[in-house]
Write a protein that holds these residues in place. Sequence first.
Motif, PDB file in Angstrom:
ATOM      1  N   THR A  18       0.835  -1.213   0.000  1.00  0.00           N
ATOM      2  CA  THR A  18       0.000   0.000   0.000  1.00  0.00           C
ATOM      3  C   THR A  18       0.867   1.259   0.000  1.00  0.00           C
ATOM      4  N   GLY A  19       1.998   1.211   0.696  1.00  0.00           N
ATOM      5  CA  GLY A  19       2.908   2.373   0.737  1.00  0.00           C
ATOM      6  C   GLY A  19       3.387   2.740  -0.653  1.00  0.00           C
ATOM      7  N   ARG A  20       3.694   1.740  -1.437  1.00  0.00           N
ATOM      8  CA  ARG A  20       4.151   1.989  -2.807  1.00  0.00           C
ATOM      9  C   ARG A  20       3.062   2.676  -3.628  1.00  0.00           C
ATOM     10  N   GLU A  44      18.303   0.018   1.048  1.00  0.00           N
ATOM     11  CA  GLU A  44      18.406  -0.697  -0.225  1.00  0.00           C
ATOM     12  C   GLU A  44      17.023  -0.843  -0.897  1.00  0.00           C
ATOM     13  N   ARG A  45      16.040  -1.268  -0.103  1.00  0.00           N
ATOM     14  CA  ARG A  45      14.699  -1.466  -0.680  1.00  0.00           C
ATOM     15  C   ARG A  45      14.080  -0.118  -1.077  1.00  0.00           C
ATOM     16  N   LEU A  46      14.371   0.920  -0.295  1.00  0.00           N
ATOM     17  CA  LEU A  46      13.822   2.245  -0.632  1.00  0.00           C
ATOM     18  C   LEU A  46      14.449   2.769  -1.923  1.00  0.00           C
ATOM     19  N   THR A  90       2.024   3.334   6.520  1.00  0.00           N
ATOM     20  CA  THR A  90       1.342   2.161   5.974  1.00  0.00           C
ATOM     21  C   THR A  90       2.017   0.888   6.493  1.00  0.00           C
ATOM     22  N   ALA A  91       2.844   1.018   7.518  1.00  0.00           N
ATOM     23  CA  ALA A  91       3.573  -0.150   8.032  1.00  0.00           C
ATOM     24  C   ALA A  91       2.771  -0.836   9.128  1.00  0.00           C
ATOM     25  N   GLY A  92       2.258  -2.017   8.802  1.00  0.00           N
ATOM     26  CA  GLY A  92       1.488  -2.782   9.776  1.00  0.00           C
ATOM     27  C   GLY A  92       1.996  -4.210   9.817  1.00  0.00           C
ATOM     28  N   LEU A  96       1.636  -4.344  16.221  1.00  0.00           N
ATOM     29  CA  LEU A  96       2.996  -4.849  16.422  1.00  0.00           C
ATOM     30  C   LEU A  96       4.052  -3.768  16.232  1.00  0.00           C
ATOM     31  N   ILE A  97       3.887  -2.940  15.179  1.00  0.00           N
ATOM     32  CA  ILE A  97       4.983  -2.027  14.829  1.00  0.00           C
ATOM     33  C   ILE A  97       4.524  -0.573  14.682  1.00  0.00           C
ATOM     34  N   GLY A  98       3.282  -0.280  15.105  1.00  0.00           N
ATOM     35  CA  GLY A  98       2.770   1.083  14.892  1.00  0.00           C
ATOM     36  C   GLY A  98       3.065   2.068  16.005  1.00  0.00           C
ATOM     37  N   PHE A 146      -9.810   2.565   3.451  1.00  0.00           N
ATOM     38  CA  PHE A 146     -11.192   2.118   3.208  1.00  0.00           C
ATOM     39  C   PHE A 146     -11.885   1.910   4.556  1.00  0.00           C
ATOM     40  N   ASP A 147     -11.117   1.416   5.521  1.00  0.00           N
ATOM     41  CA  ASP A 147     -11.564   1.435   6.916  1.00  0.00           C
ATOM     42  C   ASP A 147     -10.932   2.672   7.549  1.00  0.00           C
ATOM     43  N   SER A 148     -11.611   3.726   7.824  1.00  0.00           N
ATOM     44  CA  SER A 148     -13.034   3.872   7.820  1.00  0.00           C
ATOM     45  C   SER A 148     -13.483   5.107   7.032  1.00  0.00           C
ATOM     46  N   GLN A 311       2.832 -11.416   2.986  1.00  0.00           N
ATOM     47  CA  GLN A 311       3.071  -9.981   3.205  1.00  0.00           C
ATOM     48  C   GLN A 311       3.881  -9.416   2.037  1.00  0.00           C
ATOM     49  N   GLY A 312       3.513  -8.229   1.593  1.00  0.00           N
ATOM     50  CA  GLY A 312       4.168  -7.617   0.436  1.00  0.00           C
ATOM     51  C   GLY A 312       3.386  -7.855  -0.849  1.00  0.00           C
ATOM     52  N   GLU A 313       2.542  -8.921  -0.855  1.00  0.00           N
ATOM     53  CA  GLU A 313       1.727  -9.205  -2.056  1.00  0.00           C
ATOM     54  C   GLU A 313       0.339  -8.594  -1.902  1.00  0.00           C
TER      55      GLU A 313
HETATM   56  N1  LIG Z   1      -7.719   0.252   6.342  1.00  0.00           N
HETATM   57  C1  LIG Z   1      -7.664  -0.291   5.156  1.00  0.00           C
HETATM   58  O1  LIG Z   1      -8.605  -0.202   4.439  1.00  0.00           O
HETATM   59  C2  LIG Z   1      -6.394  -0.970   4.743  1.00  0.00           C
HETATM   60  C3  LIG Z   1      -6.171  -1.263   3.408  1.00  0.00           C
HETATM   61  C4  LIG Z   1      -4.940  -1.825   3.046  1.00  0.00           C
HETATM   62  C5  LIG Z   1      -4.008  -2.128   4.027  1.00  0.00           C
HETATM   63  N2  LIG Z   1      -4.288  -1.872   5.334  1.00  0.00           N
HETATM   64  C6  LIG Z   1      -3.316  -2.145   6.399  1.00  0.00           C
HETATM   65  O2  LIG Z   1      -2.086  -1.545   6.039  1.00  0.00           O
HETATM   66  C7  LIG Z   1      -1.008  -2.305   6.528  1.00  0.00           C
HETATM   67  C8  LIG Z   1      -0.043  -2.582   5.403  1.00  0.00           C
HETATM   68  O3  LIG Z   1      -0.608  -3.460   4.458  1.00  0.00           O
HETATM   69  P1  LIG Z   1       0.233  -3.889   3.180  1.00  0.00           P
HETATM   70  O4  LIG Z   1      -0.508  -4.936   2.485  1.00  0.00           O
HETATM   71  O5  LIG Z   1       0.702  -2.685   2.449  1.00  0.00           O
HETATM   72  O6  LIG Z   1       1.509  -4.576   3.941  1.00  0.00           O
HETATM   73  P2  LIG Z   1       2.945  -4.984   3.404  1.00  0.00           P
HETATM   74  O7  LIG Z   1       2.993  -5.023   1.926  1.00  0.00           O
HETATM   75  O8  LIG Z   1       3.301  -6.223   4.159  1.00  0.00           O
HETATM   76  O9  LIG Z   1       3.888  -3.769   3.870  1.00  0.00           O
HETATM   77  C9  LIG Z   1       4.251  -3.578   5.198  1.00  0.00           C
HETATM   78  C10 LIG Z   1       5.257  -2.453   5.306  1.00  0.00           C
HETATM   79  O10 LIG Z   1       5.655  -2.383   6.676  1.00  0.00           O
HETATM   80  C11 LIG Z   1       7.084  -2.358   6.747  1.00  0.00           C
HETATM   81  N3  LIG Z   1       7.574  -3.004   7.958  1.00  0.00           N
HETATM   82  C12 LIG Z   1       7.290  -4.238   8.413  1.00  0.00           C
HETATM   83  N4  LIG Z   1       7.962  -4.489   9.562  1.00  0.00           N
HETATM   84  C13 LIG Z   1       8.689  -3.367   9.827  1.00  0.00           C
HETATM   85  C14 LIG Z   1       9.596  -2.990  10.854  1.00  0.00           C
HETATM   86  N5  LIG Z   1       9.893  -3.820  11.866  1.00  0.00           N
HETATM   87  N6  LIG Z   1      10.167  -1.764  10.783  1.00  0.00           N
HETATM   88  C15 LIG Z   1       9.884  -0.918   9.776  1.00  0.00           C
HETATM   89  N7  LIG Z   1       9.046  -1.219   8.770  1.00  0.00           N
HETATM   90  C16 LIG Z   1       8.455  -2.423   8.801  1.00  0.00           C
HETATM   91  C17 LIG Z   1       7.541  -3.115   5.531  1.00  0.00           C
HETATM   92  O11 LIG Z   1       8.886  -2.739   5.245  1.00  0.00           O
HETATM   93  P3  LIG Z   1       9.947  -3.718   4.498  1.00  0.00           P
HETATM   94  O12 LIG Z   1       9.685  -3.578   3.034  1.00  0.00           O
HETATM   95  O13 LIG Z   1      11.249  -3.152   4.918  1.00  0.00           O
HETATM   96  O14 LIG Z   1       9.687  -5.108   4.984  1.00  0.00           O
HETATM   97  C18 LIG Z   1       6.539  -2.624   4.498  1.00  0.00           C
HETATM   98  O15 LIG Z   1       6.959  -1.368   4.005  1.00  0.00           O
HETATM   99  C19 LIG Z   1      -1.626  -3.556   7.163  1.00  0.00           C
HETATM  100  O16 LIG Z   1      -1.717  -3.346   8.554  1.00  0.00           O
HETATM  101  C20 LIG Z   1      -3.011  -3.620   6.555  1.00  0.00           C
HETATM  102  O17 LIG Z   1      -3.961  -4.245   7.381  1.00  0.00           O
HETATM  103  C21 LIG Z   1      -5.463  -1.286   5.696  1.00  0.00           C
END
Ligand SMILES: NC(=O)c1ccc[n+]([C@@H]2O[C@H](COP(=O)([O-])OP(=O)(O)OC[C@H]3O[C@@H](n4cnc5c(N)ncnc54)[C@H](OP(=O)(O)O)[C@@H]3O)[C@@H](O)[C@H]2O)c1
Length: 421
Positions: A18-20, A44-46, A90-92, A96-98, A146-148, A311-313
């Motif tokens: 989502t961050g991307r 590196e990833r950034l 967007t890091a979830g 755990l990590i917020g 989307f939530d909320s 995760q990541g997909e």
């Molecule tokens: N509310 C909504 O409607 C909605 C919609 C979409 C997503 N979300 C939420 O958004 C979050 C992200 O979803 P996603 O699918 O984008 O997840 P994701 O692709 O797994 O991305 C997670 C991000 O968190 C980073 N991260 C993980 N562990 C970390 C740590 N220890 N320190 C620093 N960074 C860390 C990852 O960095 P690396 O690349 O370095 O691993 C990555 O950039 C989830 O909690 C999801 O539930 C909510």
Amino acid sequence: MAANRAFDVVIWGATGFTGRLVAEHLARDYKSGVKWALAGRSKERLEKLRLELSEQYGGEVKEVPILVADLRDQASMDGMAAQARVLLSTAGPFALIGSPVVAAAVRSGCHYVDITGETPWVKQVIAEHHEEAAQKGLRIVPCCGFDSTPFDLGALLVIDHLKKRYGKQAARVLNVVLGSKGGVSGGTIASGMNAFAEMKQRPELREDAGSVYSLCPPEARGADGEFWGVQWSQELGKYLGPFVMQACNNRVVHRSNYLLGWAGNDFRYQESVAAKSWMAAKSIQLGTLAVVAAMSQTWLHPLLKKVLPAQGEGPSRDIMLNGFFKNRVLAWSKEEGGAAPLLVQAEVGDPHRDGGYWGTSRMLLEAALCLALQQKELDASPEVQKGGVLTPASAMGMLLVERLRKAGMTFKILEEGQAAA
Ligand SMILES: NC(=O)c1ccc[n+]([C@@H]2O[C@H](COP(=O)([O-])OP(=O)(O)OC[C@H]3O[C@@H](n4cnc5c(N)ncnc54)[C@H](OP(=O)(O)O)[C@@H]3O)[C@@H](O)[C@H]2O)c1
């Protein structure tokens, strides 16, 4: 908040799915006028992300700065947050990590937005930061995806219309998902699983996780509850089943009611999915309950992880760009002495993109830009809160609705008495 910051928006978690997407919206649609940076834990990833974005959207993205920080190193987190007007995360999983990210924003005096749907964690954020953020004039706004966002702003839209057009308060709001198409990411699944695992391990999180008032203080609690049944809607001419994300959205909407003083403690809010027949609504109900039951079984998680996205997909571009969502929002006015209530209806949605990821990343970005670029308007508005741990409606209100309309989303009051979809 310090006025002079190097960046309007810093994207923490930019390398995730989502961050991307957030970075892509900036690179594509805000080529000038916004100062932004990519942030995360891996340089590196950034750098790889920045290179890919510059190849896709143009060379100027090569100049976007990269900020590297480590959750375990407070100084590095503060150093990042101190450069931002708004820290966007967007890091979830957020539970755990917020927490270190929000803490850095509050310590360093920047606004904050995220896309968590993990309300037990939001409750913790309120307990830890609401007072200080309110004193400092910082808007800390979880749940901007989307939530909320569409549900909270949908409720705002109809309540605002009842008030401004008719001088009436709303007694009740019903938010119905009429249709939607999209996919799910591994990060969302991991966050859902983690929420259940945490609740199992930490009884304090379970305490009132089932209450629609879990984000409200005791004095703002009434007798409203969740809807997990099946019912007929006369107004829509459809059966309704329960909507799974009510578990986040109705807590957020009730917090908006509390913060904005919409209708007091007897305000009622319901979220549902529309179905063509009783049988279809019953299937939605049973399917939803089955998904919740499966997710709550932590022993099943390793098995589920094998068959669900990692995760990541996330969903393909084709799925996101051929997706949609369409909600109907209904509000009934509060009347004294048995008078018939007025009914106001609105349509909220996006006819061309999915709500879960393309939509989420856009809603989150527009929330961040609203806080960063429209602070003067927000501060001058009597209709939003000036600081604290807030909701999309209470932090940005109709200014965010306007931004999302410009970004292609629908927020439309339907003519009074207009027939159902
Ligand atoms: N509310 C909504 O409607 C909605 C919609 C979409 C997503 N979300 C939420 O958004 C979050 C992200 O979803 P996603 O699918 O984008 O997840 P994701 O692709 O797994 O991305 C997670 C991000 O968190 C980073 N991260 C993980 N562990 C970390 C740590 N220890 N320190 C620093 N960074 C860390 C990852 O960095 P690396 O690349 O370095 O691993 C990555 O950039 C989830 O909690 C999801 O539930 C909510």
